[in-house]
Design a protein around this motif. Sequence first.
Motif, short mmCIF file in Angstrom:
data_model
loop_
_atom_site.label_atom_id
_atom_site.label_comp_id
_atom_site.label_asym_id
_atom_site.label_seq_id
_atom_site.Cartn_x
_atom_site.Cartn_y
_atom_site.Cartn_z
N UNK A 68 -12.12 -28.35 9.56
CA UNK A 68 -12.05 -27.22 10.49
C UNK A 68 -13.06 -27.45 11.61
N UNK A 69 -12.68 -27.11 12.82
CA UNK A 69 -13.61 -27.22 13.93
C UNK A 69 -13.33 -26.11 14.93
N UNK A 70 -14.33 -25.82 15.79
CA UNK A 70 -14.15 -24.83 16.84
C UNK A 70 -14.15 -25.53 18.19
N UNK A 71 -13.18 -25.18 19.01
CA UNK A 71 -13.07 -25.73 20.36
C UNK A 71 -13.41 -24.60 21.33
N UNK A 72 -14.38 -24.83 22.21
CA UNK A 72 -14.89 -23.80 23.12
C UNK A 72 -14.35 -23.97 24.54
N UNK A 73 -14.19 -22.84 25.23
CA UNK A 73 -13.68 -22.84 26.60
C UNK A 73 -14.75 -23.24 27.61
N UNK A 74 -16.02 -23.08 27.25
CA UNK A 74 -17.12 -23.49 28.13
C UNK A 74 -18.31 -23.90 27.27
N UNK A 75 -19.32 -24.43 27.91
CA UNK A 75 -20.50 -24.92 27.20
C UNK A 75 -21.42 -23.74 26.86
N UNK A 76 -20.90 -22.84 26.03
CA UNK A 76 -21.62 -21.63 25.64
C UNK A 76 -21.06 -21.19 24.29
N UNK A 77 -21.93 -21.00 23.31
CA UNK A 77 -21.46 -20.62 21.97
C UNK A 77 -20.83 -19.23 21.95
N UNK A 78 -21.09 -18.42 22.98
CA UNK A 78 -20.49 -17.09 23.06
C UNK A 78 -19.20 -17.08 23.85
N UNK A 79 -18.77 -18.25 24.34
CA UNK A 79 -17.54 -18.31 25.12
C UNK A 79 -16.32 -18.21 24.21
N UNK A 80 -15.19 -18.01 24.83
CA UNK A 80 -13.93 -17.96 24.10
C UNK A 80 -13.74 -19.28 23.37
N UNK A 81 -13.27 -19.21 22.14
CA UNK A 81 -13.06 -20.45 21.37
C UNK A 81 -11.92 -20.25 20.38
N UNK A 82 -11.45 -21.39 19.89
CA UNK A 82 -10.36 -21.38 18.91
C UNK A 82 -10.77 -22.27 17.74
#
Length: 168
Positions: A68-82
């Motif tokens: 399992x991994x998380x892919x982020x929309x921007x270089x920010x852990x609070x950004x939208x991710x999947x």
Amino acid sequence: MTDHDLLPTDEHFDQLKLRVLDTIATVERRRTRKHRLIAMGIAGTLALGTTAGAIAIARAPQGQINYLMDCYASADVDSRHATSAYLPGDQSSKTPTPLKERIELAEDMCAATWRIGSFSPGGSTNDREFPVPDLQTCQLPDGRLGVFPSELAASELCTRLGLTSPHE
């Protein structure tokens, strides 16, 4: 004997008053100390319970760390991710997947997420391919990998995000 003779003298009255006030102060100090000890006990219990709970949930199971991994929309852990899962992967596995393989899987899955337009303003589509930015991988606090779009080196990006570079 008159009523006046039954009353204490001013000196005796002052002594009585001091003894009463001293007794009240002693009782109040004991009560304050008791309340402080109770409060410290409650605070200590809460701190231990919170720490134990955080430790218990802090690390993901090995199968999730592997696949399992998380892919982020921007270089920010609070950004939208999947969160993505590598489907052939065995999430009940207890054996660690080699780090290099985990990073490759994570970056490939995240690139596919970008390619279909998951982070584009219009949403994903099957009609066209979207550009994939430079992707860098960091290790999330639970041990899984997080992939972020960034032109920074992974070590610098991870440090800026308060994360660590991937390690076994």
